[in-house]
Design an enzyme around this catalytic site. Structure first.
Site, PDB file in Angstrom:
ATOM      1  N   ARG A 188      43.255  43.503  47.800  1.00  0.00           N
ATOM      2  CA  ARG A 188      43.274  42.265  47.035  1.00  0.00           C
ATOM      3  C   ARG A 188      42.393  41.262  47.762  1.00  0.00           C
ATOM      4  O   ARG A 188      42.339  41.251  49.001  1.00  0.00           O
ATOM      5  CB  ARG A 188      44.709  41.709  46.955  1.00  0.00           C
ATOM      6  N   GLU A 235      38.390  36.142  40.675  1.00  0.00           N
ATOM      7  CA  GLU A 235      37.701  37.177  39.894  1.00  0.00           C
ATOM      8  C   GLU A 235      37.636  36.747  38.433  1.00  0.00           C
ATOM      9  O   GLU A 235      38.616  36.221  37.919  1.00  0.00           O
ATOM     10  CB  GLU A 235      38.446  38.512  40.002  1.00  0.00           C
ATOM     11  N   HIS A 247      35.576  44.803  41.053  1.00  0.00           N
ATOM     12  CA  HIS A 247      36.953  45.323  40.965  1.00  0.00           C
ATOM     13  C   HIS A 247      37.004  46.588  40.107  1.00  0.00           C
ATOM     14  O   HIS A 247      37.686  46.629  39.070  1.00  0.00           O
ATOM     15  CB  HIS A 247      37.904  44.256  40.416  1.00  0.00           C
TER      16      HIS A 247
END
Lengths: 315, 315
Positions: free
Chosen positions: A224, A253, A272
C-alpha cells in the site's frame, strides 16, 4: 430464509454470478448512494475496491450487512472503527493475487538487475551502450509482509536463486519479527514491501529506514502506498542512498500528474496493477460465489479478517 | 619445454594471469597485426570475441598456434575452413554465460508478460493507465538450442512455472529434434533462440517460421543475429504476426543507428549484453588459466569445440 439482498459497491456491472443467479437479489450502489442502501443489504460486496466509501457510509448501529466481502487483499479502505467494533464479518480475496504479484515483483527485480529501464532509454536514443549487469542468483531480498503474498514473493525469488528473508508482525517459523528488520534491510539487495496497511505499518519506510539500506539496493512497493513516506523515498533515490525503486501503489491513486515521482530518475511508476492478470475478475467472482455458498448454508466463512489487526491472520 | 608464446587478440589489456605469470610470454595483436604474429604463437586467446579477424588471418599451412581459445560461447567468428581442417584445438568459454543469460531471458519474458516496456512509456507521459497483465506460470516456451545455455534458460523458466521444450540438432533425452520445431513454435507463448550459429541454423527464423507462431507469442534472440532474418522479423512484428520481440544480438553489431529495428514498436533492442554480469571478465580469465594449466601439462583440454559442427557437443 427470504432471498438475501447483495449490495454491490461498484459501477462496473458485476460479472455473471453463475450458480447464485436467482438465489440473491443484487443491487448496486455508488459512493453517493451507498449510505442509503447499506441498511437494507444482507451482504456487501466491495467490488470497486479502490473506493473508500465504506468507511464514511458504514452505519454506526441499527440494520447493516452481516457480511462484507472485498475483492482485494487489503482491507484498509473499509475498516472504520464502527465496522471493526461490530459483529459484521469481513472477508477478503486472499489467495487470488499471490502468484501474480510474486511474478510482478520478480519482473521488477530482474529488470533492475539487468538494467532494462536504461536499455529502453538507450534504445529510444538509438544508442548502443554495452553495460555489465547483475547476477540475480546469490543476492539477498528482504520481504516485509509474511502473509500469502509475501510468502509467494519470497518463494518466487528463491526459485531464482535469491536468499529471501520474510519479516512479519511477530517472529514465527521462517518469519522474522520487526526487531530483525533493520539488520535485514542493511544487507538486502532487494527490499520488497508487501505488508498490509495497519497502524503499525503506516509510514514504516521512512528516511531512517532508507538510510539503513545499501546504496546498491532497490526498493519495490506492491503493498500500500501509505507504507512509504513518499517524500523520504524520493529524497533517498535523489541522493542515491539507494539505487532505485519501483512503486505500484501510492499515497494518492491515481498518482497525480504533477507528482515529482513520475520523472524521478531511478524510479519506476506503475498503476497499481501488480496482481491483475488476465482473468483476475473471473477469479474474484468465483471466489465470492464460493464464499456466498458457505454463508448461505450457514457454514463458517474462510478468509475472515481479524478486524483489530487489519488482515487475515495465520498461515 | 621453452616458455610458450600466448598471443592475445584484443586491445584491452588482459586481466592478471595470476598463476601463469612468468610461465608464458604474452604478446598482443589487433586486427591489423594478427596475421603477422600468428605463425610464432603457440596459443591464441581470442579475448576480443567481437572480432572476426581470425577467419581472415588464419595461416593456410605452416606454423600456427596449436590451441585457440575464445572467451565466448559462440565460435562462428573464428571457424574458417582452414582452421576447421587443421589439427589445432579450439576451446570456448562454455559454462560462464549460462546462468547470466538464463536470468536475462527470464527478465525479458517477465517484462513482456507484465507489459513493463509500455509501463515505462506511460510513465514518461505521466499517464496512469491500468492494464491486465499476463500470468507467466502455466505458459509454454520453446527454447531453440540445447547446449548449456539453452538448458539453463529452460531450467530458469521452469522454475517460474513455464513448461519449456528444448529443441536441438537431433532428438535425445529431454531434447526435441528439428522435426518437432514447427509444432512447438505453433503453441509456444515464448520462443527463445539460443542456438550456435552453424550452416544449419543460419537464417532459421524466417518469414515462414514467424508465420507459424501465435499472434500472442514473443520472440527473444540471445544466440546470434544471423539465426534470424531480421527483415522477416521486423515484418512479423509490424504486421502483428507475433506480439513482440527482444533482440540482444544482430546481423551487424553494433546495430547501425539507421536500422529500423531501433524504433519498431513491440521490439526491445539491447546491446549484446545478456551474458555479461559484473565479474564476467574475471571468470573468463580464470577459466582460461585453468585450461592453460591442462594444456601446459599435456593433459586433455575441456570445452573442446567440434570444428565440423561448430560447437562443443554433448552434455
Amino acid at each position: 430464509m427470504t432471498t438475501p439482498t447483495l449490495l454491490v459497491l461498484g459501477t462496473d456491472p458485476l460479472p455473471r454470478l453463475g450458480r447464485l443467479t436467482g438465489r440473491v437479489r443484487v443491487e448496486y450502489a455508488d459512493e453517493s448512494t451507498l449510505a442509503a442502501r447499506l441498511p437494507s443489504a444482507d451482504v456487501l460486496l466491495v467490488w470497486d475496491f479502490t473506493s473508500h466509501a465504506v468507511r464514511a457510509a458504514w452505519p454506526g448501529g441499527g440494520p447493516r450487512p452481516r457480511w462484507v466481502h472485498t475483492a482485494s487483499a487489503g482491507v484498509d479502505h473499509l475498516l472504520c472503527p464502527e465496522l471493526a467494533a461490530s459483529d459484521t464479518v469481513v472477508t477478503n480475496a486472499r489467495g487470488v493475487f499471490d502468484g501474480p504479484i510474486a511474478e510482478y515483483v520478480a519482473a521488477l527485480v530482474l529488470a533492475f538487475a539487468k538494467d532494462l529501464p536504461r536499455t529502453l532509454t538507450f534504445q529510444r536514443e538509438r544508442t548502443w551502450r554495452h553495460r555489465e549487469s547483475r547476477r540475480l542468483a546469490g543476492t539477498r531480498a528482504c520481504v516485509v509482509g509474511s502473509g500469502p503474498i509475501g510468502r509467494a514473493i519470497a518463494g518466487t525469488l528463491e526459485a531464482l536463486g535469491v536468499t529471501a528473508a520474510l519479516v512479519g508482525r511477530a517472529p514465527r517459523d521462517g518469519v522474522h519479527g520487526p526487531e530483525d528488520l533493520d539488520r535485514l534491510l542493511a544487507r538486502a539487495d532487494w527490499v520488497i514491501a508487501a505488508a498490509p496497511l495497519t497502524e503499525s505499518t503506516r509510514g514504516m519506510f521512512d528516511a531512517r529506514r532508507f538510510g539503513v539500506m545499501q546504496p546498491s539496493a532497490y526498493f519495490v512497493n506492491v503493498g500500500r502506498g501509505q507504507l512509504v513516506v513518499e517524500e523520504a523515498l524520493a529524497e533517498a533515490v535523489r541522493r542515491r542512498w539507494i539505487a532505485g525503486a519501483a512503486l505500484d501503489v501510492f499515497e494518492t491513486e491515481p498518482l497525480p500528474p504533477d507528482s515529482p515521482l513520475w520523472r524521478l530518475p531511478g524510479l519506476v511508476v506503475s498503476p497499481h496493477m501488480s496482481g491483475d492478470t488476465v482473468g483476475w475478475r473471473d477469479e474474484l467472482r468465483a471466489q465470492f460465489v464460493e464464499l456466498f455458498e458457505l454463508w448461505a448454508a450457514g457454514r463458517p466463512l474462510v478468509n475472515v479478517v481479524d478486524k483489530q489487526r487489519g488482515y487475515v491472520p495465520g498461515h
